[in-house]
Design a protein around this motif. Structure first.
Motif, PDB file in Angstrom:
ATOM      1  N   SER A 170       1.405  22.277  63.097  1.00  0.00           N
ATOM      2  CA  SER A 170       2.691  22.299  62.424  1.00  0.00           C
ATOM      3  C   SER A 170       3.793  21.670  63.268  1.00  0.00           C
ATOM      4  O   SER A 170       4.001  22.059  64.417  1.00  0.00           O
ATOM      5  N   PRO A 171       4.546  20.712  62.712  1.00  0.00           N
ATOM      6  CA  PRO A 171       5.697  20.152  63.436  1.00  0.00           C
ATOM      7  C   PRO A 171       6.821  21.166  63.576  1.00  0.00           C
ATOM      8  O   PRO A 171       7.751  20.958  64.349  1.00  0.00           O
ATOM      9  N   LEU A 172       6.738  22.272  62.842  1.00  0.00           N
ATOM     10  CA  LEU A 172       7.778  23.292  62.900  1.00  0.00           C
ATOM     11  C   LEU A 172       7.824  23.952  64.275  1.00  0.00           C
ATOM     12  O   LEU A 172       8.880  24.392  64.722  1.00  0.00           O
ATOM     13  N   PHE A 173       6.675  24.045  64.958  1.00  0.00           N
ATOM     14  CA  PHE A 173       6.613  24.694  66.253  1.00  0.00           C
ATOM     15  C   PHE A 173       6.497  23.711  67.406  1.00  0.00           C
ATOM     16  O   PHE A 173       6.532  24.112  68.559  1.00  0.00           O
ATOM     17  N   ARG A 174       6.334  22.435  67.119  1.00  0.00           N
ATOM     18  CA  ARG A 174       6.073  21.449  68.161  1.00  0.00           C
ATOM     19  C   ARG A 174       7.361  21.046  68.859  1.00  0.00           C
ATOM     20  O   ARG A 174       8.408  20.903  68.234  1.00  0.00           O
ATOM     21  N   SER A 175       7.293  20.846  70.182  1.00  0.00           N
ATOM     22  CA  SER A 175       8.458  20.363  70.921  1.00  0.00           C
ATOM     23  C   SER A 175       8.891  19.024  70.358  1.00  0.00           C
ATOM     24  O   SER A 175       8.079  18.128  70.140  1.00  0.00           O
ATOM     25  N   GLY A 176      10.188  18.883  70.106  1.00  0.00           N
ATOM     26  CA  GLY A 176      10.706  17.664  69.512  1.00  0.00           C
ATOM     27  C   GLY A 176      10.582  17.636  68.012  1.00  0.00           C
ATOM     28  O   GLY A 176      10.996  16.680  67.361  1.00  0.00           O
ATOM     29  N   GLY A 177      10.015  18.704  67.432  1.00  0.00           N
ATOM     30  CA  GLY A 177       9.864  18.786  65.982  1.00  0.00           C
ATOM     31  C   GLY A 177      11.115  19.333  65.325  1.00  0.00           C
ATOM     32  O   GLY A 177      12.216  19.285  65.883  1.00  0.00           O
ATOM     33  N   THR A 178      10.933  19.893  64.127  1.00  0.00           N
ATOM     34  CA  THR A 178      12.058  20.411  63.354  1.00  0.00           C
ATOM     35  C   THR A 178      11.923  21.911  63.214  1.00  0.00           C
ATOM     36  O   THR A 178      11.202  22.398  62.349  1.00  0.00           O
ATOM     37  N   PRO A 179      12.617  22.705  64.071  1.00  0.00           N
ATOM     38  CA  PRO A 179      12.437  24.156  64.042  1.00  0.00           C
ATOM     39  C   PRO A 179      13.248  24.872  62.973  1.00  0.00           C
ATOM     40  O   PRO A 179      13.107  26.079  62.796  1.00  0.00           O
ATOM     41  N   VAL A 180      14.141  24.152  62.252  1.00  0.00           N
ATOM     42  CA  VAL A 180      15.006  24.777  61.253  1.00  0.00           C
ATOM     43  C   VAL A 180      14.799  24.102  59.902  1.00  0.00           C
ATOM     44  O   VAL A 180      14.805  22.878  59.800  1.00  0.00           O
ATOM     45  N   VAL A 181      14.597  24.902  58.866  1.00  0.00           N
ATOM     46  CA  VAL A 181      14.420  24.395  57.498  1.00  0.00           C
ATOM     47  C   VAL A 181      15.378  25.149  56.578  1.00  0.00           C
ATOM     48  O   VAL A 181      15.307  26.377  56.484  1.00  0.00           O
ATOM     49  N   ARG A 182      16.285  24.441  55.917  1.00  0.00           N
ATOM     50  CA  ARG A 182      17.192  25.075  54.955  1.00  0.00           C
ATOM     51  C   ARG A 182      16.410  25.453  53.701  1.00  0.00           C
ATOM     52  O   ARG A 182      15.506  24.735  53.285  1.00  0.00           O
ATOM     53  N   VAL A 183      16.810  26.569  53.080  1.00  0.00           N
ATOM     54  CA  VAL A 183      16.147  27.022  51.862  1.00  0.00           C
ATOM     55  C   VAL A 183      17.190  27.276  50.782  1.00  0.00           C
ATOM     56  O   VAL A 183      18.311  27.715  51.071  1.00  0.00           O
ATOM     57  N   ASN A 184      16.820  26.991  49.537  1.00  0.00           N
ATOM     58  CA  ASN A 184      17.739  27.272  48.429  1.00  0.00           C
ATOM     59  C   ASN A 184      17.537  28.704  47.942  1.00  0.00           C
ATOM     60  O   ASN A 184      16.697  29.442  48.479  1.00  0.00           O
TER      61      ASN A 184
ATOM     62  N   MET B 133       8.755  22.189  51.806  1.00  0.00           N
ATOM     63  CA  MET B 133      10.185  21.953  51.658  1.00  0.00           C
ATOM     64  C   MET B 133      10.648  20.781  52.517  1.00  0.00           C
ATOM     65  O   MET B 133      11.590  20.090  52.191  1.00  0.00           O
ATOM     66  N   GLN B 134       9.974  20.583  53.647  1.00  0.00           N
ATOM     67  CA  GLN B 134      10.381  19.520  54.553  1.00  0.00           C
ATOM     68  C   GLN B 134       9.135  18.828  55.095  1.00  0.00           C
ATOM     69  O   GLN B 134       8.751  19.008  56.241  1.00  0.00           O
ATOM     70  N   PRO B 135       8.465  18.033  54.279  1.00  0.00           N
ATOM     71  CA  PRO B 135       7.246  17.358  54.722  1.00  0.00           C
ATOM     72  C   PRO B 135       7.550  16.379  55.844  1.00  0.00           C
ATOM     73  O   PRO B 135       8.613  15.790  55.895  1.00  0.00           O
ATOM     74  N   SER B 136       6.620  16.245  56.741  1.00  0.00           N
ATOM     75  CA  SER B 136       6.793  15.347  57.882  1.00  0.00           C
ATOM     76  C   SER B 136       5.714  14.289  57.899  1.00  0.00           C
ATOM     77  O   SER B 136       4.541  14.563  57.655  1.00  0.00           O
ATOM     78  N   GLN B 137       6.091  13.065  58.210  1.00  0.00           N
ATOM     79  CA  GLN B 137       5.123  11.985  58.312  1.00  0.00           C
ATOM     80  C   GLN B 137       4.234  12.158  59.525  1.00  0.00           C
ATOM     81  O   GLN B 137       3.205  11.497  59.633  1.00  0.00           O
ATOM     82  N   ASN B 138       4.627  13.050  60.446  1.00  0.00           N
ATOM     83  CA  ASN B 138       3.860  13.200  61.678  1.00  0.00           C
ATOM     84  C   ASN B 138       2.832  14.329  61.622  1.00  0.00           C
ATOM     85  O   ASN B 138       2.221  14.647  62.621  1.00  0.00           O
TER      86      ASN B 138
END
Length: 293
Positions: free
Chosen positions: A110-124, A167-172
């Motif tokens: 998961s890029p959510l936990f990876r260093s340099g990834g995206t640790p925050v995802v906004r939700v509606n 919610m926030q797909p990543s190409q990586n």
């Protein structure tokens, strides 16, 4: 009102987490602030509404909304609450708790936990309602005496991770669909496994594409081609970015002198580290440390 540095998650009893491997709890502004800013022994996923500044590794993220925050135990983090009106839920869990190959791969890839990834995802509002239901379910399961509750909790965690990724797909995201992606996944895992640097007595050993190719028993040209195909970036860039990110963390959050940091990151001489860091970041290590104080 002056802002206070607090943790977006509640002040958990970490002993309980280490004992059971998992803890979930509702959070509110009434919880006591925590000033700890360092590495932990557990992962953290927080669903929170508030006006906050998140310091995560070398990133600073400002949020005034409802969002999910994913914290890796190896990346130092702290949160400044600007409103004192936060509310939501948080859970902590150890890597050992995520048993089974499928769940472990979700966590590791998961890029959510990876260093340099995206640790925050906004939700509606709709997504927040769904996620709130999952946290409430986990709280109920945690209190129950259901024989298979650990597996049910793992499934809830997997749902949260999948929902965030959708919610926030990543190409990586590396799915290992072909040989290039498989070797790229192994490279990324081997790269990340070297961190955090805890002692100058155990310095970074793999620092070049050739080093990683030899460790993976593949030709360096094949490794470079695979990583570039899977991620869009050369192997050397991934290595440089990760070393630079660790260097920034050590400069910001330790009292190590620059020579110790250089040796810990595998540089033979501090001058080599100074030149490397300036080439990657545009700043010398000393000026970066002074600017962040």
């Amino acid at each position: 009102m002056a802002t206070q540095q607090v943790s977006a998650a509640p002040k958990f009893s970490t002993g309980d987490v280490k004992l059971s491997g998992f803890k979930v709890q509702e959070i509110s502004a009434a919880l006591k602030p925590s000033h700890a800013y360092g590495r932990r022994d557990f992962y953290k996923i927080v669903l929170v509404t508030g006006d906050l500044i998140i310091h995560y590794g070398d990133q600073t993220i400002e949020i005034n909304d409802t969002f999910l925050f994913f914290a890796n135990p190896n990346i130092p983090h702290a949160v400044v609450d600007r409103s004192m009106n936060r509310k939501g839920y948080a859970c902590l869990f150890t890597e050992a708790f995520i048993a089974g190959r499928e769940h472990a791969q979700i966590l590791q890839n998961s890029p959510l936990f990876r260093s340099g990834g995206t640790p925050v995802v906004r939700v509606n509002s709709g997504q927040a309602a769904f996620l709130t239901g999952l946290y409430q379910k986990m709280m109920a399961v945690q209190r129950s005496d259901y024989h298979y509750k650990d597996e049910l909790l793992r499934n809830c965690l997997a749902l949260i991770l999948h929902e965030a990724l959708s919610m926030q797909p990543s190409q990586n995201v590396l799915t290992q669909k072909n040989a290039a992606m498989r070797i790229t996944y192994l490279f990324m895992e081997l790269l990340e496994r070297q961190f955090p640097i805890e002692s100058t007595g155990d310095p970074l050993r793999l620092r070049t594409a050739q080093d990683f190719a030899e460790a993976l028993s593949v030709h360096v040209n094949y490794l470079n081609r695979s990583v570039k195909e899977a991620t869009g970036k050369p192997t050397s860039v991934h290595i440089a970015e990760r070393i630079a990110a660790e260097a920034k963390t050590l400069l910001q959050h330790t009292s190590w002198n620059i020579a110790d940091i250089a040796y810990g990151l595998g540089f033979e001489y501090p001058t080599y580290f100074n030149n490397y860091f300036k080439r990657i970041t545009g700043s010398t290590p000393l000026s970066f440390r002074k600017r962040k104080v």
